[in-house]
Design a protein around this motif. Structure first.
Motif, PDB file in Angstrom:
ATOM      1  N   ASN A  41     -23.157   6.824  -1.312  1.00 48.80           N
ATOM      2  CA  ASN A  41     -22.365   6.419  -0.282  1.00 48.80           C
ATOM      3  C   ASN A  41     -22.093   4.952  -0.134  1.00 48.80           C
ATOM      4  O   ASN A  41     -21.402   4.543   0.935  1.00 48.80           O
ATOM      5  CB  ASN A  41     -23.061   7.040   1.162  1.00 48.80           C
ATOM      6  CG  ASN A  41     -22.936   8.439   1.304  1.00 48.80           C
ATOM      7  OD1 ASN A  41     -21.984   9.262   0.890  1.00 48.80           O
ATOM      8  ND2 ASN A  41     -24.305   9.065   1.555  1.00 48.80           N
ATOM      9  N   ASP A  42     -22.269   4.290  -1.093  1.00 46.41           N
ATOM     10  CA  ASP A  42     -22.062   2.772  -1.291  1.00 46.41           C
ATOM     11  C   ASP A  42     -23.068   1.800  -0.635  1.00 46.41           C
ATOM     12  O   ASP A  42     -22.735   0.882  -0.162  1.00 46.41           O
ATOM     13  CB  ASP A  42     -20.738   2.656  -1.063  1.00 46.41           C
ATOM     14  CG  ASP A  42     -19.892   1.359  -1.813  1.00 46.41           C
ATOM     15  OD1 ASP A  42     -20.547   1.326  -3.152  1.00 46.41           O
ATOM     16  OD2 ASP A  42     -19.316   0.537  -1.511  1.00 46.41           O
ATOM     17  N   LYS A  43     -24.148   2.538  -0.236  1.00 47.75           N
ATOM     18  CA  LYS A  43     -25.211   1.875   0.768  1.00 47.75           C
ATOM     19  C   LYS A  43     -26.035   1.225  -0.047  1.00 47.75           C
ATOM     20  O   LYS A  43     -26.692   1.754  -0.912  1.00 47.75           O
ATOM     21  CB  LYS A  43     -25.765   2.994   1.587  1.00 47.75           C
ATOM     22  CG  LYS A  43     -27.060   2.302   2.578  1.00 47.75           C
ATOM     23  CD  LYS A  43     -27.696   3.362   3.378  1.00 47.75           C
ATOM     24  CE  LYS A  43     -28.603   2.783   4.198  1.00 47.75           C
ATOM     25  NZ  LYS A  43     -29.399   3.541   5.081  1.00 47.75           N
ATOM     26  N   VAL A  44     -26.428   0.034   0.221  1.00 47.98           N
ATOM     27  CA  VAL A  44     -27.413  -0.701  -0.650  1.00 47.98           C
ATOM     28  C   VAL A  44     -28.829  -0.275  -0.444  1.00 47.98           C
ATOM     29  O   VAL A  44     -29.435  -0.097   0.507  1.00 47.98           O
ATOM     30  CB  VAL A  44     -27.440  -2.013  -0.335  1.00 47.98           C
ATOM     31  CG1 VAL A  44     -28.440  -3.072  -1.220  1.00 47.98           C
ATOM     32  CG2 VAL A  44     -26.088  -2.932  -0.592  1.00 47.98           C
ATOM     33  N   ILE A  45     -29.453   0.162  -1.681  1.00 49.68           N
ATOM     34  CA  ILE A  45     -30.823   0.555  -1.829  1.00 49.68           C
ATOM     35  C   ILE A  45     -31.817  -0.344  -2.070  1.00 49.68           C
ATOM     36  O   ILE A  45     -32.793  -0.659  -1.363  1.00 49.68           O
ATOM     37  CB  ILE A  45     -30.993   1.598  -2.786  1.00 49.68           C
ATOM     38  CG1 ILE A  45     -30.086   2.981  -2.527  1.00 49.68           C
ATOM     39  CG2 ILE A  45     -32.489   2.352  -2.802  1.00 49.68           C
ATOM     40  CD1 ILE A  45     -30.074   3.967  -3.760  1.00 49.68           C
TER      41      ILE A  45
ATOM     42  N   LEU B  46     -26.620   0.835  -5.381  1.00 50.72           N
ATOM     43  CA  LEU B  46     -26.083   1.502  -4.255  1.00 50.72           C
ATOM     44  C   LEU B  46     -26.366   2.903  -4.677  1.00 50.72           C
ATOM     45  O   LEU B  46     -26.376   3.571  -5.743  1.00 50.72           O
ATOM     46  CB  LEU B  46     -24.772   1.140  -4.311  1.00 50.72           C
ATOM     47  CG  LEU B  46     -24.149  -0.288  -4.426  1.00 50.72           C
ATOM     48  CD1 LEU B  46     -22.917  -0.418  -4.507  1.00 50.72           C
ATOM     49  CD2 LEU B  46     -24.756  -1.129  -3.157  1.00 50.72           C
ATOM     50  N   ASP B  47     -26.262   3.741  -3.328  1.00 48.93           N
ATOM     51  CA  ASP B  47     -26.291   5.142  -3.602  1.00 48.93           C
ATOM     52  C   ASP B  47     -24.877   5.697  -3.529  1.00 48.93           C
ATOM     53  O   ASP B  47     -23.800   4.859  -3.465  1.00 48.93           O
ATOM     54  CB  ASP B  47     -27.312   5.849  -2.211  1.00 48.93           C
ATOM     55  CG  ASP B  47     -26.594   5.519  -0.830  1.00 48.93           C
ATOM     56  OD1 ASP B  47     -25.348   5.156  -0.951  1.00 48.93           O
ATOM     57  OD2 ASP B  47     -27.187   5.899   0.145  1.00 48.93           O
TER      58      ASP B  47
ATOM     59  N   TYR C 138     -26.226   6.593  -9.837  1.00 45.90           N
ATOM     60  CA  TYR C 138     -26.339   5.513  -8.970  1.00 45.90           C
ATOM     61  C   TYR C 138     -25.381   4.510  -9.498  1.00 45.90           C
ATOM     62  O   TYR C 138     -24.509   4.644 -10.467  1.00 45.90           O
ATOM     63  CB  TYR C 138     -27.770   4.928  -9.117  1.00 45.90           C
ATOM     64  CG  TYR C 138     -28.820   5.645  -8.581  1.00 45.90           C
ATOM     65  CD1 TYR C 138     -29.379   5.288  -7.324  1.00 45.90           C
ATOM     66  CD2 TYR C 138     -29.536   6.795  -9.573  1.00 45.90           C
ATOM     67  CE1 TYR C 138     -30.354   6.210  -6.742  1.00 45.90           C
ATOM     68  CE2 TYR C 138     -30.338   7.213  -8.940  1.00 45.90           C
ATOM     69  CZ  TYR C 138     -30.931   7.057  -7.587  1.00 45.90           C
ATOM     70  OH  TYR C 138     -32.163   7.778  -7.287  1.00 45.90           O
TER      71      TYR C 138
ATOM     72  N   ARG D  84     -17.822  -1.899  -9.285  1.00 48.26           N
ATOM     73  CA  ARG D  84     -18.836  -0.973  -9.099  1.00 48.26           C
ATOM     74  C   ARG D  84     -19.032  -0.283 -10.570  1.00 48.26           C
ATOM     75  O   ARG D  84     -18.159  -0.158 -11.299  1.00 48.26           O
ATOM     76  CB  ARG D  84     -18.411   0.262  -8.456  1.00 48.26           C
ATOM     77  CG  ARG D  84     -18.196  -0.107  -6.936  1.00 48.26           C
ATOM     78  CD  ARG D  84     -19.534  -0.485  -6.260  1.00 48.26           C
ATOM     79  NE  ARG D  84     -19.206  -0.979  -4.814  1.00 48.26           N
ATOM     80  CZ  ARG D  84     -18.830  -1.884  -4.223  1.00 48.26           C
ATOM     81  NH1 ARG D  84     -18.594  -2.783  -4.995  1.00 48.26           N
ATOM     82  NH2 ARG D  84     -18.636  -1.943  -2.957  1.00 48.26           N
TER      83      ARG D  84
ATOM     84  N   SER E 264     -27.101  -5.342  -7.062  1.00 46.38           N
ATOM     85  CA  SER E 264     -27.656  -4.469  -5.958  1.00 46.38           C
ATOM     86  C   SER E 264     -27.338  -3.047  -6.526  1.00 46.38           C
ATOM     87  O   SER E 264     -26.346  -2.818  -7.140  1.00 46.38           O
ATOM     88  CB  SER E 264     -26.729  -4.634  -4.616  1.00 46.38           C
ATOM     89  OG  SER E 264     -27.048  -6.017  -4.078  1.00 46.38           O
TER      90      SER E 264
END
Length: 803
Positions: free
Chosen positions: A565-569, A562-563, A591, A628, A560
């Motif tokens: 903010n740890d949000k999945v793109i 992530l941006d 990223y 990460r 995955s």
């Protein structure tokens, strides 16, 4: 001796009887084939019989008729018909093998043979003789005067030939088989055509039409790259039956085809979807009927459809009809186009030019010089009436049939199929350069839309054009998949807003097309440059990577993106090589990637690499935490410059908690916008100049409108933004010393003039922001040809945008 003589006589009688039976049998067979219009199959039988009875006038007549109905051997009919005409009768028995005389109709067919061979006086003479032999009840009586008139037309046309050059499209397109009915894309870079060739895989080797012994019609496509036609490809919509090209829509997205349907000819269309042509669908409304429909063409705005039918109630045999599109998208009832176009004779091969008002068609009537001739007529846009059709002239038209003619957007070139002695096969496809033809007053926008990192144009790529004045949609256009080429017809005197879209990328342009009196092609020259996404400075990029675990490729691993903010793109899975791709990344941004659905050891010890275009490791994602990994997005061109990772470097996983530097927010926003401003365009004005002219016409309605809108904007927000683009051609200028200085001068003069006009309207100079003036020198190199003003003047302009 008497016994020997008797035996010889018996043998001769038996041989004669056998030969006569053979002659009678072949005569019956060939006659039946002619009754079924299978002339090409009957012809070799008649030729064989003529060797047995060379002075049989009936056999010579049959051979002449077969040749007149052949594809490329009509001229051979003359000698046989001349012989047949020596002995004719009014009491002709067409079914009797003992009939040695030819019918009176031989005189008519002899006249046709003279006509096709350009012996026009002898043709008219024999037409007249034939008419004197028949009564008014004869089925050809009313036709003869028309053919005599065609001879007169032909003599006049030949005396004043039009200036053309005829070019065979070459062996890349044409074969030993019949190739015909070409239809062209708007920019003439793609051709669709019909061929009766043997397929490349020989899949139609044993599949032939019993009526003529030839392979069934197939549709092929070829593309022109750098002046050369590619090897034609067989379209997937072909079957074992007949499929023939008729026309293609201006946007290239709809192909119209003809299918025989067991003798009941019908019209179909196929649309391109994800670069594949859909299964052909019958055209709706009452376009198709129990009658025979043979040809179709659609207007550039796709609101009027023209087609050919021999249905009852027409003015002649085959007539041209049209349908208007209803608000619900369906076609209205068909209407006859009228007696200005249609005649008591046949019409066919209708083609509507990209200007939407010029119709080309073939007709046996009007001022035809023989068979079908190609004509054109222009529609009055105010009352919808058509002008008197004009013959394209000799040698575009011949004394034989000339059908299926299409023209280029500028009206200077035509494409059609013809039978010529130096061709490659029965019919070949030719290009006609019509030197004396007037150019169509159209503007053609061409260019290429490309996405760096993509070998082909993305399937979702499109060009959306709207009217800047009212925001109305002009159209949505698709570029060519292989190279992103696009061609769009733009109407004059309109201010356009153009969006280029692909894979989430977007660029915008504003373009004003001034009034034009001749054809103009904008090849991304004076207004635009080729649209290329993914450049080093401001375009988006993509990540090509690979996952390894304990020196092994990690295929099928979920990963995955992530941006910060740890949000999945986005999420994907690695392929069999352990590789993955993420697209639409912003260069110079950081990223994270996360390995999902893996155990702790895998998450902790797997390595994530960035690869170059060759699939080589050039970067190792930095481990930020247990699962990460951090990397910096880079344009593809920069990634390819990176050195390869040494094998020893892959053993180390770097751990760091150090914050990576971020770009200032303001800089990032500018980069996201790219070269085009997101500020809404309020008004636009463009002034074109003759040589060395620099003054702007202050009485121009578009400029007055721009100043008025600036006043409104000032009253609303006290802020006005102006963009100025000034251009000079490469024609030398004595007045300004160099073209660069001329372009700069035009820009500065435009700025001064605007400030004056704004001040006169009460707009303070402090409220006006002028962006940096864009000065350009463009166009072709000057060749010392001042008479060719149109070549250079389109690069001499100043453009003003109010935002």
């Amino acid at each position: 001796m008497k016994k020997f003589t008797l035996l010889l006589t018996v043998l001769l009688v038996q041989l004669y009887s056998y030969a006569q039976d053979s002659f009678n049998q072949k005569f019956l067979e060939a006659n039946t084939l002619m009754e079924e219009s299978m002339f090409n199959i009957a012809l070799p039988i008649w030729l064989d019989l003529s060797t047995q009875q060379p002075d049989n006038h009936n056999v010579n007549y049959k051979i002449g008729v077969c040749y007149l109905n052949s594809g490329n051997e009509k001229k051979k009919a003359l000698d046989y018909l001349k012989k047949a005409a020596e002995n004719t009768t009014a009491n002709y028995d067409p079914f009797s093998s003992s009939e040695k005389k030819a019918p009176n109709e031989t005189q008519f067919f002899l006249a046709r043979a003279y006509h096709i061979n350009y012996n026009l006086d002898l043709a008219a003479e024999n037409y007249t003789k034939f008419k004197e032999k028949i009564s008014k009840k004869h089925y050809l009586f009313n036709e003869v005067d028309h053919y005599i008139k065609q001879c007169e037309n032909a003599k006049l046309a030949i005396a004043k030939p039009v200036n053309i050059d005829v070019i065979n499209l070459g062996k890349s397109i044409n074969t030993e088989f019949a190739d015909y009915s070409p239809v062209m894309s708007l920019d003439e870079s793609t051709i669709y055509f019909t061929s009766r060739r043997l397929r490349k895989d020989s899949s139609n080797y044993f599949i032939k039409d019993v009526n003529d012994g030839m392979h069934y019609e197939d549709i092929y496509v070829s593309h022109n790259y750098d002046g050369a036609w590619s090897e034609p490809e067989l379209l997937s919509i072909n079957t074992e039956g007949h499929e023939a090209t008729i026309n293609v829509s201006v946007d290239g997205q709809t192909l119209f085809i003809y299918k025989d349907d067991n003798g009941n000819g019908n019209l179909y269309y196929s649309s391109i979807n994800n670069e594949e042509w859909t299964t052909p669908t019958l055209l709706g409304s009452d376009i198709n009927s129990d009658a025979h429909e043979s040809h179709v063409s659609i207007s550039p705005d796709e609101n009027i459809l023209y087609f050919v039918s021999d249905r009852k109630g027409g003015l002649g045999g085959q007539d041209i009809y049209f349908c208007n599109k209803l608000p619900n998208g369906e076609w209205a009832k068909a209407q006859n186009i009228g007696s200005v176009i249609n005649t008591p004779y046949d019409e066919d091969g209708v083609f509507i030019h990209p200007d939407g008002k010029t119709i080309y068609f073939s007709s046996h009537g009007h001022s035809s010089i023989g068979g079908y001739d190609i004509f054109y007529s222009i529609k009055n846009e105010e009352d919808g009436t058509w002008s008197t059709p004009i013959n394209l002239g000799y040698p575009v038209n011949s004394t034989d049939d000339d059908v299926f003619f299409v023209t280029s957007a500028d009206g200077k070139r035509g494409y059609y199929s013809s039978i010529q002695e130096k061709g490659f096969g029965e019919k070949d496809i030719y290009q006609i350069s019509m030197t004396d033809a007037a150019e169509k007053p159209l503007t053609l926008l061409t260019g290429h839309l490309k996405v760096i990192g993509e070998t082909e144009t993305p399937a979702d790529a499109q060009i959306v054009i709207t009217n800047n004045l009212d925001g109305s949609l002009i159209g949505i256009f698709k570029p060519r998949k292989k190279d992103g080429k696009f061609s769009i017809i733009l109407e004059p005197n309109i201010d356009y807003h153009i969006e280029y879209l692909a894979m989430g990328f977007k660029k915008t342009e504003d373009l004003f097309v001034p009034p034009v009196s001749a054809f103009t092609e904008i090849n991304r020259g004076i207004e635009l440059q080729d649209v290329i996404f993914g450049d080093d400075k401001n375009a988006l990029t993509y990540l090509k990577g690979m996952v390894e675990y304990k020196k092994l490729l990690a295929s099928g691993t979920k990963i995955s993106l992530l941006d910060e903010n740890d949000k999945v793109i986005e999420s994907t899975k690695t392929d069999e090589k352990g590789q993955f791709t993420f697209k639409n990344l912003k260069p110079e941004e950081y990223y994270l990637v996360r390995l999902d659905e893996v155990n702790n050891d895998f998450a902790d010890n797997a390595k994530v690499y960035v690869l170059n275009d060759k699939g080589e490791k050039v970067m190792l994602a930095v481990k930020k935490s247990k699962n990460r990994r951090l990397f910096k997005a880079m344009p593809n061109s920069e990634i390819n410059k990176l050195p390869l990772i040494e094998e020893k470097d892959t053993e180390t996983i770097t751990k760091t908690d150090e914050k990576e530097p971020k770009e200032p927010k303001e800089t990032k926003e500018v980069k996201d916008k790219g070269t085009s401003s997101n500020t809404t365009l309020i008004a636009s004005y463009q002034e074109f100049f003759n040589y060395n002219i620099k003054e702007i016409n202050t009485s121009d309605a578009k400029l007055i409108e721009l100043v008025e809108k600036a006043k409104i904007q000032f009253n609303d927000s006290k802020k006005i933004v102006i963009e100025i683009e000034a251009s000079a051609s490469k024609v030398p200028t004595k007045t300004f010393g160099s073209n660069e200085e001329l372009a700069k001068y035009r820009g500065e003069e435009a700025k001064k003039l605007l400030l004056k006009l704004f001040t006169d309207k009460g707009i303070t100079s402090e409220s006006v922001t002028f962006k940096k003036i864009k000065s350009l020198v463009q166009g072709p190199k000057y060749k010392g040809d001042p008479e060719n003003k149109e070549t250079y003047e389109k690069y001499q302009y100043v453009k003003i945008n109010l935002k």
